[in-house]
Design a protein around this motif. Structure first.
Motif, PDB file in Angstrom:
ATOM      1  N   ALA A  81       0.830  -1.201   0.000  1.00  0.00           N
ATOM      2  CA  ALA A  81       0.000   0.000   0.000  1.00  0.00           C
ATOM      3  C   ALA A  81       0.866   1.253   0.000  1.00  0.00           C
ATOM      4  O   ALA A  81       0.594   2.220  -0.723  1.00  0.00           O
ATOM      5  N   VAL A  82       1.934   1.254   0.809  1.00  0.00           N
ATOM      6  CA  VAL A  82       2.830   2.407   0.852  1.00  0.00           C
ATOM      7  C   VAL A  82       3.534   2.584  -0.497  1.00  0.00           C
ATOM      8  O   VAL A  82       3.681   3.709  -0.991  1.00  0.00           O
ATOM      9  N   ALA A  83       3.962   1.470  -1.108  1.00  0.00           N
ATOM     10  CA  ALA A  83       4.658   1.555  -2.394  1.00  0.00           C
ATOM     11  C   ALA A  83       3.759   2.161  -3.463  1.00  0.00           C
ATOM     12  O   ALA A  83       4.189   3.021  -4.245  1.00  0.00           O
ATOM     13  N   VAL A  84       2.486   1.736  -3.516  1.00  0.00           N
ATOM     14  CA  VAL A  84       1.558   2.290  -4.496  1.00  0.00           C
ATOM     15  C   VAL A  84       1.282   3.759  -4.203  1.00  0.00           C
ATOM     16  O   VAL A  84       1.255   4.604  -5.096  1.00  0.00           O
ATOM     17  N   ALA A  85       1.099   4.092  -2.922  1.00  0.00           N
ATOM     18  CA  ALA A  85       0.809   5.479  -2.544  1.00  0.00           C
ATOM     19  C   ALA A  85       1.962   6.407  -2.918  1.00  0.00           C
ATOM     20  O   ALA A  85       1.746   7.523  -3.391  1.00  0.00           O
ATOM     21  N   LEU A  86       3.192   5.937  -2.715  1.00  0.00           N
ATOM     22  CA  LEU A  86       4.353   6.763  -3.056  1.00  0.00           C
ATOM     23  C   LEU A  86       4.453   6.985  -4.562  1.00  0.00           C
ATOM     24  O   LEU A  86       4.874   8.049  -5.021  1.00  0.00           O
ATOM     25  N   GLN A  87       4.060   5.988  -5.348  1.00  0.00           N
ATOM     26  CA  GLN A  87       4.120   6.144  -6.799  1.00  0.00           C
ATOM     27  C   GLN A  87       3.016   7.043  -7.329  1.00  0.00           C
ATOM     28  O   GLN A  87       3.174   7.696  -8.360  1.00  0.00           O
ATOM     29  N   THR A  88       1.883   7.091  -6.638  1.00  0.00           N
ATOM     30  CA  THR A  88       0.754   7.881  -7.117  1.00  0.00           C
ATOM     31  C   THR A  88       0.626   9.199  -6.390  1.00  0.00           C
ATOM     32  O   THR A  88      -0.318   9.950  -6.611  1.00  0.00           O
ATOM     33  N   ALA A  89       1.561   9.528  -5.501  1.00  0.00           N
ATOM     34  CA  ALA A  89       1.495  10.798  -4.772  1.00  0.00           C
ATOM     35  C   ALA A  89       1.632  11.961  -5.750  1.00  0.00           C
ATOM     36  O   ALA A  89       2.445  11.913  -6.666  1.00  0.00           O
ATOM     37  N   PRO A  90       0.810  13.015  -5.565  1.00  0.00           N
ATOM     38  CA  PRO A  90       0.921  14.175  -6.455  1.00  0.00           C
ATOM     39  C   PRO A  90       2.319  14.785  -6.385  1.00  0.00           C
ATOM     40  O   PRO A  90       2.762  15.219  -5.333  1.00  0.00           O
ATOM     41  N   SER A  91       3.003  14.820  -7.494  1.00  0.00           N
ATOM     42  CA  SER A  91       4.381  15.310  -7.491  1.00  0.00           C
ATOM     43  C   SER A  91       4.452  16.826  -7.573  1.00  0.00           C
ATOM     44  O   SER A  91       5.529  17.409  -7.437  1.00  0.00           O
TER      45      SER A  91
END
Length: 335
Positions: A81-91
Motif C-alpha cells: 500500500a505504501v509503495a503504491v501510494a508513493l508512486q501515485t502521490a501528487p508530485s
C-alpha cells in the motif's frame, strides 16, 4: 533470539493500529503468555518506542507519538500500500516528487525478495493533469494481477464491466465476449487507473479503465514485442479519444461541438469525459458535473468557439453565465 525479534516486530505492528489492546488479546494474537508480552513491551520501550498503558475496562496498550521517527515495521499488505501510494502521490504538491521517489527507493531496498517482486509488478506511469475525478476503488488483487501481466509481458483475458462495476450476462444488450489484450503499461491519470495494451481482436492499441475490466486468471501466453504509436505512453493516453471512459452518473451531463482537434481536447479533458472525433479541427466533448453551471464552466476552460450545445438546460446555464459576466464587466468599466 530470532523468535524474540520476530515476535517483537509482530507486537509492534499490532500496536500501530491506533487502538488499545488488552494484555490477553496480545497474548492470544502472538500465541505466548501474558508475562512474555509484558517483557516484549519493555523491549520495545527500551528501543524508544512509546508504548502507552491505559488502565481500566477499556484500557490496554497502544503506540503513542514519538519525539523522533523510530524504525517501522510493515506487513506485506501495508508495504504494498505504501509503495503504491508513493508512486501515485501528487508530485506537484510542495515539490514532493523527489522525496516520494527517495522514500520508495528506501522501502524497496529493505523489502524481501518475494515482496519486492510484487511491488515491481506495480511499477506504473503517473500522468499529470489538473483534473482529479475519483473512480471506484481498485482491489489490491486486481492491481497486482494487472501489474504482474505488464511486468511479465503476458496476455490478459478481460471482460468489460458496466459503470457500476457489474458484469453483463450473455443476452444483455451491452454484453460483449471476452477479449484478449496484450498489456504494455499500467497508468494513473486524473484519479483513475488505465491499462494500455494491444487488443488482439481489433488489432489496435487501446486504453482501458482498470475499474471497467474483469481480469480472468493469468494465461501465461507471451506478449509479442510491439512499438506503441508515437513511443510516448503519456502522449498516447492523454490524446486518445476513447480511454474506455463512459460518462459517469452526474447530476448534470451535457455536450458541445468544439473548434479544436480531438487530440487537444482529450489531453486536457477530465477523466470520465468522452471526446468524439468530428474532423481534423473539430470534436464533440461530453462532460458531467454537479450543476449545469459547472458543465458550462468546464467547457469555457477550453477558450474556443462552441456550437451544438445540448441539452437546453446547459444552453440556459450558458446564457446565465454570460449575463453575470456582462454585469461584472460593466462594474469594472472599459479600463
Amino acid at each position: 533470539m530470532a523468535n524474540t525479534s520476530q515476535r517483537a516486530l509482530r507486537l509492534l505492528s499490532l500496536l500501530t493500529t491506533h487502538r488499545y489492546w488488552s494484555l490477553s488479546e496480545l497474548a492470544a494474537r502472538l500465541e505466548v503468555s501474558e508475562r512474555t508480552v509484558r517483557r516484549d513491551i519493555e523491549t520495545l520501550r527500551a528501543l524508544d518506542y512509546p508504548v502507552m498503558t491505559a488502565h481500566g475496562p477499556g484500557g490496554g496498550y497502544r503506540l503513542g507519538a514519538a519525539h523522533a521517527l523510530p524504525p517501522l515495521s510493515f506487513d506485506d499488505e501495508q508495504a504494498l500500500a505504501v509503495a503504491v501510494a508513493l508512486q501515485t502521490a501528487p508530485s506537484t504538491v510542495f515539490g514532493l516528487g523527489e522525496d516520494a521517489a527517495r522514500a520508495l527507493e528506501t522501502l524497496t531496498r529493505v523489502m524481501p525478495a518475494r515482496l519486492r517482486a510484487a511491488m515491481e509488478s506495480l511499477r506504473l506511469t503517473k500522468l499529470q493533469n489538473y483534473w482529479e475525478f475519483p473512480a471506484p476503488p481498485i482491489g489490491s488483487e486486481t492491481l497486482k494481477a494487472a501489474g504482474s501481466a505488464v511486468r511479465h509481458r503476458q496476455v490478459l483475458i478481460v471482460h468489460m464491466l458496466r459503470a457500476d462495476g457489474s458484469r453483463p450476462a450473455p443476452g444483455d444488450d451491452d454484453f460483449s465476449p471476452a477479449r484478449r489484450v496484450e498489456p504494455h503499461h499500467l497508468v494513473t491519470w486524473a484519479g483513475r487507473w488505465y491499462v494500455v495494451g494491444y487488443d488482439l481482436a481489433d488489432a489496435a492499441w487501446r486504453v482501458h479503465r482498470l475499474d471497467r475490466l474483469h481480469l480472468n486468471p493469468p494465461t501465461g501466453l507471451p506478449v509479442r514485442p510491439r512499438e506503441l504509436p508515437g513511443g510516448d505512453v503519456a502522449h498516447f493516453v492523454m490524446t486518445s479519444h476513447d480511454r474506455g471512459d463512459i460518462t459517469d452518473t452526474w447530476q448534470c451531463t451535457g455536450s458541445a461541438r468544439m473548434n479544436l482537434p480531438a487530440e487537444t481536447v482529450a489531453r486536457w479533458a477530465p477523466g470520465g469525459s468522452v471526446v468524439e472525433y468530428l474532423g481534423p479541427d473539430h470534436c464533440r466533448l461530453t462532460i458531467g458535473a454537479w450543476s449545469w453551471a459547472g458543465v458550462a464552466g468546464i467547457l469555457a476552460t477550453f477558450d474556443t468557439d462552441l456550437d451544438q450545445v445540448t441539452p437546453p438546460e446547459l444552453r440556459r446555464a450558458c446564457r446565465r453565465l454570460v449575463r453575470r459576466w456582462q454585469a461584472v464587466s460593466a462594474d469594472l468599466g472599459d479600463g
